[in-house]
Motif scaffolding. Sequence first.
Motif, PDB file in Angstrom:
ATOM      1  N   GLY A   1      59.949  49.301  45.178  1.00  0.00           N
ATOM      2  CA  GLY A   1      58.716  49.994  44.812  1.00  0.00           C
ATOM      3  C   GLY A   1      57.831  50.383  45.981  1.00  0.00           C
ATOM      4  O   GLY A   1      56.788  50.996  45.793  1.00  0.00           O
ATOM      5  N   ILE A   2      58.233  50.073  47.180  1.00  0.00           N
ATOM      6  CA  ILE A   2      57.368  50.386  48.343  1.00  0.00           C
ATOM      7  C   ILE A   2      57.342  51.895  48.553  1.00  0.00           C
ATOM      8  O   ILE A   2      58.389  52.551  48.638  1.00  0.00           O
ATOM      9  CB  ILE A   2      57.871  49.686  49.619  1.00  0.00           C
ATOM     10  N   PHE A   3      56.153  52.420  48.670  1.00  0.00           N
ATOM     11  CA  PHE A   3      55.975  53.864  48.824  1.00  0.00           C
ATOM     12  C   PHE A   3      56.476  54.301  50.193  1.00  0.00           C
ATOM     13  O   PHE A   3      56.160  53.703  51.206  1.00  0.00           O
ATOM     14  CB  PHE A   3      54.482  54.200  48.655  1.00  0.00           C
ATOM     15  N   GLY A   4      57.274  55.371  50.184  1.00  0.00           N
ATOM     16  CA  GLY A   4      57.773  55.909  51.450  1.00  0.00           C
ATOM     17  C   GLY A   4      59.255  55.678  51.647  1.00  0.00           C
ATOM     18  O   GLY A   4      59.894  56.332  52.470  1.00  0.00           O
ATOM     19  N   ILE A   5      59.825  54.719  50.871  1.00  0.00           N
ATOM     20  CA  ILE A   5      61.258  54.467  51.017  1.00  0.00           C
ATOM     21  C   ILE A   5      62.028  55.551  50.256  1.00  0.00           C
ATOM     22  O   ILE A   5      61.750  55.806  49.086  1.00  0.00           O
ATOM     23  CB  ILE A   5      61.631  53.082  50.458  1.00  0.00           C
ATOM     24  N   SER A   6      62.984  56.165  50.952  1.00  0.00           N
ATOM     25  CA  SER A   6      63.772  57.205  50.300  1.00  0.00           C
ATOM     26  C   SER A   6      65.102  56.665  49.771  1.00  0.00           C
ATOM     27  O   SER A   6      65.645  57.185  48.794  1.00  0.00           O
ATOM     28  CB  SER A   6      64.027  58.356  51.278  1.00  0.00           C
ATOM     29  N   GLU A   7      65.606  55.585  50.402  1.00  0.00           N
ATOM     30  CA  GLU A   7      66.910  55.058  49.964  1.00  0.00           C
ATOM     31  C   GLU A   7      67.043  53.610  50.413  1.00  0.00           C
ATOM     32  O   GLU A   7      66.586  53.237  51.486  1.00  0.00           O
ATOM     33  CB  GLU A   7      68.033  55.891  50.599  1.00  0.00           C
ATOM     34  N   ILE A   8      67.696  52.790  49.553  1.00  0.00           N
ATOM     35  CA  ILE A   8      67.997  51.402  49.914  1.00  0.00           C
ATOM     36  C   ILE A   8      69.481  51.179  49.641  1.00  0.00           C
ATOM     37  O   ILE A   8      69.982  51.507  48.566  1.00  0.00           O
ATOM     38  CB  ILE A   8      67.171  50.397  49.083  1.00  0.00           C
ATOM     39  N   LYS A   9      70.168  50.637  50.680  1.00  0.00           N
ATOM     40  CA  LYS A   9      71.604  50.388  50.509  1.00  0.00           C
ATOM     41  C   LYS A   9      71.937  48.961  50.918  1.00  0.00           C
ATOM     42  O   LYS A   9      71.432  48.468  51.926  1.00  0.00           O
ATOM     43  CB  LYS A   9      72.412  51.347  51.373  1.00  0.00           C
ATOM     44  N   PRO A  10      72.829  48.343  50.154  1.00  0.00           N
ATOM     45  CA  PRO A  10      73.290  47.022  50.597  1.00  0.00           C
ATOM     46  C   PRO A  10      74.333  47.189  51.702  1.00  0.00           C
ATOM     47  O   PRO A  10      75.004  48.218  51.780  1.00  0.00           O
ATOM     48  CB  PRO A  10      73.926  46.439  49.331  1.00  0.00           C
ATOM     49  N   ARG A  11      74.488  46.149  52.557  1.00  0.00           N
ATOM     50  CA  ARG A  11      75.485  46.218  53.631  1.00  0.00           C
ATOM     51  C   ARG A  11      75.945  44.811  53.979  1.00  0.00           C
ATOM     52  O   ARG A  11      75.183  43.846  53.898  1.00  0.00           O
ATOM     53  CB  ARG A  11      74.894  46.883  54.868  1.00  0.00           C
ATOM     54  N   ILE A  12      77.228  44.758  54.355  1.00  0.00           N
ATOM     55  CA  ILE A  12      77.733  43.510  54.929  1.00  0.00           C
ATOM     56  C   ILE A  12      78.126  43.803  56.368  1.00  0.00           C
ATOM     57  O   ILE A  12      78.865  44.747  56.645  1.00  0.00           O
ATOM     58  CB  ILE A  12      78.941  42.981  54.118  1.00  0.00           C
ATOM     59  N   TRP A  13      77.637  42.979  57.292  1.00  0.00           N
ATOM     60  CA  TRP A  13      77.931  43.181  58.706  1.00  0.00           C
ATOM     61  C   TRP A  13      78.263  41.825  59.298  1.00  0.00           C
ATOM     62  O   TRP A  13      77.442  40.934  59.329  1.00  0.00           O
ATOM     63  CB  TRP A  13      76.700  43.788  59.403  1.00  0.00           C
TER      64      TRP A  13
ATOM     65  N   LEU B   1      74.909  39.533  50.547  1.00  0.00           N
ATOM     66  CA  LEU B   1      74.960  40.585  51.573  1.00  0.00           C
ATOM     67  C   LEU B   1      74.494  39.995  52.895  1.00  0.00           C
ATOM     68  O   LEU B   1      73.876  38.928  52.921  1.00  0.00           O
ATOM     69  CB  LEU B   1      74.026  41.749  51.218  1.00  0.00           C
ATOM     70  N   THR B   2      74.757  40.702  53.973  1.00  0.00           N
ATOM     71  CA  THR B   2      74.162  40.302  55.259  1.00  0.00           C
ATOM     72  C   THR B   2      72.920  41.139  55.584  1.00  0.00           C
ATOM     73  O   THR B   2      72.000  40.663  56.244  1.00  0.00           O
ATOM     74  CB  THR B   2      75.164  40.467  56.419  1.00  0.00           C
ATOM     75  N   ASP B   3      72.908  42.393  55.155  1.00  0.00           N
ATOM     76  CA  ASP B   3      71.791  43.288  55.470  1.00  0.00           C
ATOM     77  C   ASP B   3      71.426  44.131  54.253  1.00  0.00           C
ATOM     78  O   ASP B   3      72.270  44.397  53.399  1.00  0.00           O
ATOM     79  CB  ASP B   3      72.142  44.307  56.575  1.00  0.00           C
ATOM     80  N   ILE B   4      70.182  44.569  54.262  1.00  0.00           N
ATOM     81  CA  ILE B   4      69.776  45.642  53.358  1.00  0.00           C
ATOM     82  C   ILE B   4      69.330  46.799  54.251  1.00  0.00           C
ATOM     83  O   ILE B   4      68.517  46.607  55.168  1.00  0.00           O
ATOM     84  CB  ILE B   4      68.628  45.210  52.437  1.00  0.00           C
ATOM     85  N   ILE B   5      69.893  47.988  54.012  1.00  0.00           N
ATOM     86  CA  ILE B   5      69.564  49.148  54.832  1.00  0.00           C
ATOM     87  C   ILE B   5      68.547  49.989  54.103  1.00  0.00           C
ATOM     88  O   ILE B   5      68.735  50.343  52.942  1.00  0.00           O
ATOM     89  CB  ILE B   5      70.841  50.000  55.085  1.00  0.00           C
ATOM     90  N   VAL B   6      67.473  50.313  54.792  1.00  0.00           N
ATOM     91  CA  VAL B   6      66.382  51.073  54.175  1.00  0.00           C
ATOM     92  C   VAL B   6      66.181  52.365  54.955  1.00  0.00           C
ATOM     93  O   VAL B   6      66.087  52.364  56.187  1.00  0.00           O
ATOM     94  CB  VAL B   6      65.071  50.254  54.194  1.00  0.00           C
ATOM     95  N   SER B   7      66.108  53.483  54.231  1.00  0.00           N
ATOM     96  CA  SER B   7      65.784  54.768  54.849  1.00  0.00           C
ATOM     97  C   SER B   7      64.368  55.150  54.459  1.00  0.00           C
ATOM     98  O   SER B   7      63.958  54.951  53.302  1.00  0.00           O
ATOM     99  CB  SER B   7      66.755  55.850  54.383  1.00  0.00           C
TER     100      SER B   7
END
Lengths: 340, 396, 226
Positions: B88-100, B212-218
């Motif tokens: 719900g944070i304003f300004g985020i265009s995309e959130i993706k899960p990631r394993i690294w 997951l190890t990371d969450i990727i935010v655009s």
Amino acid sequence: MLTDVWSIGLLSCSAVTLFLALAGVRTGYRIFRYWNTESSSELQIRLEEEVYLSAALVEFGFVIQLLSVLMLVLAADYFSTILVGAMCAAGALSANPFGIPALLVKLVTLFLSAAWIVCHKLDISSEYYPLVKRKYLLLFCILPLLFLDATLLLLYLYNLEPDIITSCCGVLFSDQVGDGYNLFNVLPTSGLLALYAAVSLVSASVTLQLMSRRGSSAAVPLTGSCAIGLWIIFYFFSLLVITVHTSPYIYAMPHHRCPFDLLKAPYLAIGYPLYFLLHGAVIAGISCAVAALTENQRGLALPAARLRFRAGCLSLICMLFFLLMIVYHPLIYLLRGGEG
Amino acid sequence: MLLGNVNRHLNILDYALGSLWRNRFKNCGVLLVFSLVIFIIASFRLVTSSLDNSAEQVLSSVPDITVQKMTAGRQDVVQRIDIAEIAGIFGISEIKPRIWGYYFDELNGANYTVIGDAAFDAREQLPGLAIDYRGTYGERAGVSPVVVGQSIITSKNLVVRNSFSLFRPDLSLKSFYLSGVFAETTSLVTSDLIVMGIEDAADLFGLADGELTDIIVSVANPTEIDTVARKISERIVGSRVITKQQIRKTYRAAFGWRSGFGLACLLGSIAAFIIFAWDKASGLSEEQRREVAILKAVGWQTTDVMSVRFWESVVISILAYVLGYLMASAHVLVFDGLLLKPVLLGWSVLNPPLSLLPVFHLSDLLLIFSISVLPYLAATIMPAWRSALVRPDSIV
Amino acid sequence: MITLESVHKWYNRGAPNAVHALDDISLFVQDNEAVCIQGPSGSGKSTLLSIIGCLFAPTSGTAIIHGKPLSRLPDRFLTLYRRETIGFIFQRFHLIPGLSVIANITIPLLPLGVSLSERRHRAERLLERLALSHRKDFDIAHISGGELQRAAIARALINEPPIIVADEPTAHLDEQLSNDFMSIIAELKADGKTILIASHDPLVGKHVAIDRCLSMRGGRLTEPER
């Protein structure tokens, strides 16, 4: 960040300048202690020769300090890409309490070195070397400032940490009230510009007066000293006006108030001719005043008069072009219908 | 007066050039040594700037914000449900899960970087990075598609074959086939990289469902990245939030440190050269003494003779500077920074094959000038003065 | 004119190896006068010429050259005055090896900021007068003794000084070249120059161009035997 290449470059310049200054002071001490114009002893002849050495050391030191000022700004610009939160050189210099003072002390030593060189040129134009002891006293005053410069620089570089949050120019020079960083917002812009115009006018008038030798010769010491003070005030006011008023128009961003980004290629490196004219005007103006103050010394009447006139002309010409440059962008913006 | 001064210096420069030519063998030695010193310093800077440039190009595809979880100061797994906390944070265009993660290959002692991407699909090329796409040629049941870096082709012998296997934590084998290879131009960061689907990565590392190890935010507006990052760190307790800019700065700081450290080690050689230059400049032959005496006898002042020596030093230093810089450019452009790459790229079983493209900055030119030419000129002032002290009456 | 009054020159004064090179020298030379100073080696001729030639100031006494008191003048101003007033011809000519004739001749003009074209113009005028034009681009190592002498004279004249000082100019020349040299001196005197020559060569002292001969012994001047 002492092992960064820029840090090594800056510290190297400081080390060389200090070495030159120490060598110059050693020579200066001998001259100050043993100089006797009336004597033709071997010692006096040797001291006359050492005058050339100290002059060469100070002149080269001046060139290095000049480059060092430029390098500090460029280094700060580079550091801004590593320091978190710093958007430009101004932010990087504000990363700790030592950056801005280091730059200011460098500028002061630059002007004092220029004054020394002018004194020296006048001194050697007379057979009697009338300014010899006074100029070496000035050199003795410059040395502790160079130590201070090197110390501040070392502390600044040592205390830079890549993960330190710092302020950027948009915050540091903003006109928001109460954000804790309003270093330059003590006056409204119109008041600042009016004051600046007054300072410029008075500096130019006093210089003109010195050039034309109007008024009594008894007033020259006062006029000359005032001129030096006025030119220094003009210098710092100019930096203020460039930062607060002119630079936003050049960047076309009202909150981008930075005196250093003007040196960058996207802005046609307009900072170089701008600062060249500013420093030229101030150094020439101070030279004019120094020449006027020393004109009554033995053997200096003609050379000091010549320097007084030429330096005065140069300072006024540089000042004129400088002022034209700083009003150009705001004026164009206003003429094109922009809001004030 | 100004023109007279300029003419005076031009005349003296003219004389200085003649003097240098007359003593060309002695001056050649100084020139060559000085060029070598500048070559080494300039090479350092050029290699650093080219690495910086390569990293910059590759880092353009790094996510705006990477969110990780920390427990007891060490990285821990992030739960997929945390994504909802920040959606719900304003300004985020995309959130993706990631394993690294890192996979240690016992067979050849190499560490591979494994990234599990939710958007990974062997049927289409991964966006953002140059890839030699091979499609789904090796597809079959139980074999998962991957995109690998250049070094893995070599270490897993994938030049002739298209598939390989890695061990899961329970020592069962998981098989993969090549659907693409990262281009050599990105080797700096992709050399040891294996990219696969997120489920395959979870399977390989034995992660539980939803871990997951990371969450990727655009972030839509780049100027808002820091603000969004701050909000994420407030909403996910114990999170470590890293922005693209921080990664870029860290790389730059690392390369800057290495370059500076190497330079600091070179300071000894610079100091030795300065002492050598001082010594060379101090020695005056009988012929040189006579020449100075003649000049002074015919009306040259001490400052004029000092100017000759100064201009000689300037010409030598400028020539050495240009020569040294040209040699450094050739060293980096033609020979790929052969002498310095091991120092700046570090040790690894999987060294990335990397071509260096140096970037020339005016500020770098000034920097190298300040640590080489300026100290040299400063060192020649006193010898120049001493050489100018010869008395004119010594030839009478 | 040149006026020396009670001039003394000491070397290493106060030290065990002190030398009293000039002892109470008083001398008056008119404008356009040609004076020959004779004396044995070590008599102080070169020291006297060096003071008149503004190479250094006397230890004590008054030296006024062309209206300028030189006694207490710092070295810098001595040099400035020397370059405008004195043309010095040295015993061994002292031209700089590795340079051409024209380059040697124009050396005194370099620190004055004189342009290349002007330098060449002045030098070529002198070379023509001294019949040396055909050698102007030759290295001085490849010219004869007489040509070296004329090149040295040209260098001394390039700044058009009013005073010419020559120290044993014919010491390494044969009779013919010595006569040639004195002919040039006669021409310079006719041009209005003041000339001082230190020489023990009788050919110089007896030449018609010389107005007066002075003798020196032990650092003191004595009147001539002419």
